[in-house]
Design a protein around this motif. Structure first.
Motif, PDB file in Angstrom:
ATOM      1  N   PRO A  41       0.844  -1.209   0.000  1.00 25.14           N
ATOM      2  CA  PRO A  41       0.000   0.000   0.000  1.00 25.14           C
ATOM      3  C   PRO A  41       0.872   1.250   0.000  1.00 25.14           C
ATOM      4  O   PRO A  41       1.897   1.312   0.679  1.00 25.14           O
ATOM      5  CB  PRO A  41      -0.787  -0.111   1.305  1.00 25.14           C
ATOM      6  N   ALA A  42       0.445   2.260  -0.787  1.00 33.33           N
ATOM      7  CA  ALA A  42       1.222   3.495  -0.865  1.00 33.33           C
ATOM      8  C   ALA A  42       0.288   4.674  -1.095  1.00 33.33           C
ATOM      9  O   ALA A  42      -0.810   4.526  -1.641  1.00 33.33           O
ATOM     10  CB  ALA A  42       2.248   3.407  -1.996  1.00 33.33           C
ATOM     11  N   GLY A  43       0.733   5.860  -0.654  1.00 31.40           N
ATOM     12  CA  GLY A  43      -0.046   7.070  -0.879  1.00 31.40           C
ATOM     13  C   GLY A  43      -1.210   7.197   0.091  1.00 31.40           C
ATOM     14  O   GLY A  43      -1.481   6.321   0.909  1.00 31.40           O
ATOM     15  N   ARG A  44      -1.928   8.297  -0.036  1.00 32.07           N
ATOM     16  CA  ARG A  44      -3.039   8.564   0.882  1.00 32.07           C
ATOM     17  C   ARG A  44      -4.173   7.564   0.718  1.00 32.07           C
ATOM     18  O   ARG A  44      -4.857   7.212   1.671  1.00 32.07           O
ATOM     19  CB  ARG A  44      -3.557   9.977   0.637  1.00 32.07           C
ATOM     20  N   GLY A  45      -4.375   7.093  -0.493  1.00 32.80           N
ATOM     21  CA  GLY A  45      -5.446   6.133  -0.739  1.00 32.80           C
ATOM     22  C   GLY A  45      -5.073   4.715  -0.396  1.00 32.80           C
ATOM     23  O   GLY A  45      -5.916   3.814  -0.445  1.00 32.80           O
ATOM     24  N   ARG A  46      -3.773   4.508  -0.038  1.00 32.79           N
ATOM     25  CA  ARG A  46      -3.262   3.182   0.328  1.00 32.79           C
ATOM     26  C   ARG A  46      -3.534   2.155  -0.769  1.00 32.79           C
ATOM     27  O   ARG A  46      -3.805   0.986  -0.518  1.00 32.79           O
ATOM     28  CB  ARG A  46      -3.852   2.699   1.665  1.00 32.79           C
ATOM     29  N   GLN A  47      -3.467   2.617  -2.021  1.00 32.80           N
ATOM     30  CA  GLN A  47      -3.599   1.702  -3.147  1.00 32.80           C
ATOM     31  C   GLN A  47      -2.343   0.849  -3.244  1.00 32.80           C
ATOM     32  O   GLN A  47      -1.234   1.304  -2.943  1.00 32.80           O
ATOM     33  CB  GLN A  47      -3.790   2.493  -4.445  1.00 32.80           C
TER      34      GLN A  47
END
Length: 325
Positions: A41-47
């Motif tokens: 998971p990465a970024g604010r959206g945890r995509q």
């Protein structure tokens, strides 16, 4: 055996490794499998984010394995089923013996230093931080202790006075890819004499290490000399980046400042380490123990990376801040 007949399993994760995999694919080597890190998971959206190596391998329709644990019996069984003759490791994690000892031709690693110097996770960073004037890449056969196996080939480059670790990364990524291909061809022809690293260590040599870099390693100590601080900035730019803290003189407010580039200022009178000077328009200088550094490329908390004049146009009270020493 012809180099093109060798069944190769490639292991790597970041951009640095992609160039080596790309060189093998474009020269029609038989890459039967690619092992890379699991999606995270990465970024604010945890995509879920895929590694650079996975993205390239998918484009080339290569067989991809993403084990969580390298000793997992299911992974070991699948790796064995690929019947690799040779394994190549570029910017990947430490392998257990059951993995690196599997192929008959062995497993070799591309390392970003002139071994035996700078064994460890961050060789390019530490070479610049320590003020080295040359570095390079090495291919070596894996053995029990990390980065200690027998050396096959090396390629040197100079480190220029203003080179950052990012500059070296981009140069050695390409040089390393060519060295990987050279090593495969030499192994296929039997035309390689691996050298024990201990034979390259003279009694007077001091082995320098390259451990993983943590946040505290990136904090600037302004009581050091200008050259040491400038080397730290170069050795961490653009990532993970040297940083310091700014404290407002009248408010209970602290800002983190990431510093990407700095030059020596040889014209100002000495001042206490951490002293900050600015004209509010074009320059920001911070004192070290023996002189000043002019900050030219910076990023403050919550802001984008900027040139110093761009920052000062929108930050009118920077003179009211001081550096936390």
């Amino acid at each position: 055996m012809s180099p093109k007949e060798i069944r190769i399993v490639f292991m790597g994760t970041p951009d640095f490794a992609v160039e080596s995999l790309k060189a093998l694919v474009e020269k029609d080597y038989n890459v039967v499998g690619v092992i890379t890190a699991p999606d995270k998971p990465a970024g604010r959206g945890r995509q879920l984010s895929e590694s650079a190596v996975k993205q390239y391998a998918m484009q080339q329709s290569l067989h991809i394995l993403q084990p969580e644990k390298l000793k997992n019996p299911e992974f070991i069984a699948e790796l064995e089923s690929l019947k690799a003759d040779l394994q190549i490791v570029v910017a990947f994690r430490m392998l257990p013996e059951i993995v690196w000892s599997m192929p008959p031709m062995g497993t070799f690693n591309l390392h970003g230093s002139l071994l035996p110097q700078y064994r460890g996770a961050a060789p390019l960073n530490w070479a610049v931080i320590n003020g080295e004037t040359e570095t390079g890449v090495t291919t070596f056969l894996l053995s029990h202790e990390i980065d200690t196996g027998k050396i096959m080939f090396q390629e040197k480059i100079e480190i220029a006075e203003n080179d950052t670790v990012g500059d070296l990364h981009d140069q050695l990524m390409v040089i390393g890819a060519n060295l990987v291909v050279k090593t495969v061809e030499a192994l296929a022809s039997g035309n390689v004499e691996a050298i024990d690293q201990e034979n390259l260590i003279a009694n007077q040599d001091r082995i320098k290490h390259a451990p993983k870099i943590f946040k505290d390693d990136c904090r600037i100590d302004w009581t050091r000399d200008t050259e040491s601080v400038r080397n730290l900035v170069r050795g961490l730019s653009p990532y993970p980046t040297a940083w310091t803290e700014l404290v407002h003189s009248g408010k209970q407010e602290v800002l983190t400042a990431k510093i990407f580039a700095a030059t020596r200022d040889n014209f100002s009178l000495p001042a206490a380490p951490g002293t900050l000077q600015t004209d509010g328009k074009k320059f920001l200088k911070i004192a070290c123990t023996d002189g000043w550094l002019s900050i030219t490329d910076i990023q403050l908390s919550g802001k984008k990376r900027m040139k110093i004049d761009e920052l000062l146009r929108g930050f009118h009270d920077l003179g009211d801040w001081r550096v936390k020493v």
